[in-house]
Design an enzyme around this catalytic site. Sequence first.
Site, PDB file in Angstrom:
ATOM      1  N   LYS A  95     -11.047  -0.678  -1.791  1.00 10.16           N
ATOM      2  CA  LYS A  95     -10.866  -1.546  -0.625  1.00 10.16           C
ATOM      3  C   LYS A  95     -12.033  -1.286   0.326  1.00 10.16           C
ATOM      4  CE  LYS A  95      -5.912  -0.592  -0.976  1.00 10.16           C
ATOM      5  NZ  LYS A  95      -4.776   0.164  -0.412  1.00 10.16           N
ATOM      6  N   ASP A 102       0.870  -1.163   0.000  1.00 14.78           N
ATOM      7  CA  ASP A 102       0.000   0.000   0.000  1.00 14.78           C
ATOM      8  C   ASP A 102       0.922   1.233   0.000  1.00 14.78           C
ATOM      9  OD1 ASP A 102      -2.426   1.535   0.563  1.00 14.78           O
ATOM     10  OD2 ASP A 102      -1.592   1.788   2.567  1.00 14.78           O
ATOM     11  N   LEU A 103       0.396   2.395  -0.333  1.00 11.08           N
ATOM     12  CA  LEU A 103       1.273   3.581  -0.397  1.00 11.08           C
ATOM     13  C   LEU A 103       1.127   4.471   0.848  1.00 11.08           C
ATOM     14  CD1 LEU A 103       3.258   5.304  -2.114  1.00 11.08           C
ATOM     15  CD2 LEU A 103       1.250   6.483  -3.008  1.00 11.08           C
ATOM     16  N   ASP A 104      -0.048   5.121   0.944  1.00 10.03           N
ATOM     17  CA  ASP A 104      -0.261   6.092   2.024  1.00 10.03           C
ATOM     18  C   ASP A 104      -0.254   5.397   3.384  1.00 10.03           C
ATOM     19  OD1 ASP A 104      -0.614   8.353   0.358  1.00 10.03           O
ATOM     20  OD2 ASP A 104      -2.648   7.726  -0.082  1.00 10.03           O
ATOM     21  N   GLU A 133      -0.184  -3.323   4.648  1.00 10.83           N
ATOM     22  CA  GLU A 133      -1.306  -2.359   4.709  1.00 10.83           C
ATOM     23  C   GLU A 133      -1.399  -1.657   6.051  1.00 10.83           C
ATOM     24  OE1 GLU A 133      -3.920  -0.730   3.834  1.00 10.83           O
ATOM     25  OE2 GLU A 133      -4.129  -1.266   1.746  1.00 10.83           O
ATOM     26  N   ASP A 134      -1.827  -0.392   6.020  1.00  8.02           N
ATOM     27  CA  ASP A 134      -2.043   0.342   7.279  1.00  8.02           C
ATOM     28  C   ASP A 134      -3.523   0.569   7.560  1.00  8.02           C
ATOM     29  OD1 ASP A 134      -2.440   2.269   5.216  1.00  8.02           O
ATOM     30  OD2 ASP A 134      -2.205   3.867   6.700  1.00  8.02           O
ATOM     31  N   SER A 176      -2.483   0.614  -4.334  1.00  6.21           N
ATOM     32  CA  SER A 176      -2.951   1.799  -3.605  1.00  6.21           C
ATOM     33  C   SER A 176      -4.274   2.314  -4.153  1.00  6.21           C
ATOM     34  CB  SER A 176      -1.893   2.904  -3.723  1.00  6.21           C
ATOM     35  OG  SER A 176      -2.414   4.141  -3.322  1.00  6.21           O
ATOM     36  N   ALA A 177      -5.079   2.906  -3.270  1.00  6.67           N
ATOM     37  CA  ALA A 177      -6.344   3.520  -3.695  1.00  6.67           C
ATOM     38  C   ALA A 177      -6.117   4.917  -4.256  1.00  6.67           C
ATOM     39  CB  ALA A 177      -7.284   3.607  -2.496  1.00  6.67           C
ATOM     40  N   THR A 236       1.899  10.048   3.975  1.00  8.04           N
ATOM     41  CA  THR A 236       0.957  11.008   3.396  1.00  8.04           C
ATOM     42  C   THR A 236      -0.406  10.961   4.084  1.00  8.04           C
ATOM     43  OG1 THR A 236       0.768   9.330   1.708  1.00  8.04           O
ATOM     44  CG2 THR A 236       1.879  11.360   1.078  1.00  8.04           C
ATOM     45  N   LYS A 296      -8.888   5.821   5.862  1.00 10.12           N
ATOM     46  CA  LYS A 296      -7.629   5.250   5.371  1.00 10.12           C
ATOM     47  C   LYS A 296      -7.909   4.145   4.365  1.00 10.12           C
ATOM     48  CE  LYS A 296      -4.528   6.382   9.147  1.00 10.12           C
ATOM     49  NZ  LYS A 296      -3.732   5.872  10.261  1.00 10.12           N
TER      50      LYS A 296
HETATM   51  P1  B16 Z   1      -6.221  10.217  -3.559  1.00  9.57           P
HETATM   52  P2  B16 Z   1      -3.600   4.054   0.021  1.00  9.57           P
HETATM   53  C1  B16 Z   1      -5.459   5.950  -0.048  1.00  9.57           C
HETATM   54  O1  B16 Z   1      -4.175   5.504  -0.354  1.00  9.57           O
HETATM   55  C2  B16 Z   1      -5.484   6.742   1.240  1.00  9.57           C
HETATM   56  O2  B16 Z   1      -5.223   5.886   2.342  1.00  9.57           O
HETATM   57  C3  B16 Z   1      -6.831   7.377   1.423  1.00  9.57           C
HETATM   58  O3  B16 Z   1      -6.842   8.147   2.606  1.00  9.57           O
HETATM   59  C4  B16 Z   1      -7.139   8.254   0.209  1.00  9.57           C
HETATM   60  O4  B16 Z   1      -8.425   8.836   0.318  1.00  9.57           O
HETATM   61  C5  B16 Z   1      -7.080   7.391  -1.045  1.00  9.57           C
HETATM   62  O5  B16 Z   1      -5.795   6.800  -1.143  1.00  9.57           O
HETATM   63  C6  B16 Z   1      -7.319   8.200  -2.307  1.00  9.57           C
HETATM   64  O6  B16 Z   1      -6.252   9.059  -2.481  1.00  9.57           O
HETATM   65  O7  B16 Z   1      -7.138  11.277  -3.086  1.00  9.57           O
HETATM   66  O8  B16 Z   1      -4.761  10.625  -3.594  1.00  9.57           O
HETATM   67  O9  B16 Z   1      -6.658   9.604  -4.879  1.00  9.57           O
HETATM   68  O10 B16 Z   1      -3.523   4.027   1.498  1.00  9.57           O
HETATM   69  O11 B16 Z   1      -4.542   3.037  -0.583  1.00  9.57           O
HETATM   70  O12 B16 Z   1      -2.241   4.064  -0.644  1.00  9.57           O
HETATM   71 MG    MG Z   2      -2.757   3.220   3.345  1.00 13.69          MG
END
Ligand code: B16
Ligand code: MG
Length: 226
Positions: free
Chosen positions: A145, A9-11, A169-170, A114-115, A17, A45
């Site tokens: 997710k 996962d990224l964030d 994953e976090d 990542s989302a 972030t 998240k």
């Molecule tokens: P964006 P991840 C997710 O990333 C974040 O955890 C989530 O808080 C955020 O709303 C989502 O990405 C969308 O991000 O606005 O940059 O498209 O944790 O799946 O890497």
């Molecule tokens: Mg995350």
Amino acid sequence: MNKKAFIFDLDGVIVDTAKYHFLAWQKIASQLGIEFTPEHNEHLKGVSRVRSLDIILELGKIKATQEDKNKWLIQKNEDYLSYLVDMDQSEILPGVFHILEFIKEKNQLIALGSASKNARPILEKTGILPLFDAIVDGNDVSNAKPDPEVFLRAARLLNTSNENSIVFEDSVAGIQAANTANMVSVGIGDKKILHEAKYNFSDFTFMDVSFIEALCLPNPSKGGAL
Ligand code: B16
Ligand code: MG
């Protein structure tokens, strides 16, 4: 030996972030007179941008037009991106780079799951894009997710079975997605929150490379290696 797919996962896993997402959402929430705490933020998240706004509006019992929603979504993303302008390698969370390098040394596969729709520029800015064999982000999937689509796509791109895939994953939603996909789930963060994960670490500095080494062996998910 079959290669393993290590899906990150990224964030909140590779980069911190999550705190910037929180600040940007908090600004929108306070504009709308909604109290938005770090506890509320846990539910956002790993959740898509559109769904995150809906959750905040539900919290404040606010009904909004699509036009207003679009305006807030743009505002949130512009605000979020303003925090990323000066982003560089120093934003990579402690211990992550070491683990990524070790997986490469072991000749295993690395993917992003990542989302976020902002994933690629973040990987570019932090200089780790070349380490990834596949990238699946918010631009590639239609189901967020806890739907496992993002991880299933990553495993497919790497030609790896779900049982041979390991997800870091976090978020609760991300751990549930990995479990539904029959992948090995590794929670990064608070164990109390991520209790559904197969393994837990507060952060990557607590993860020894022997953990990764064991996961590289055939079928650790069936109880053999760890
Ligand atoms: P964006 P991840 C997710 O990333 C974040 O955890 C989530 O808080 C955020 O709303 C989502 O990405 C969308 O991000 O606005 O940059 O498209 O944790 O799946 O890497
Ligand atoms: Mg995350």
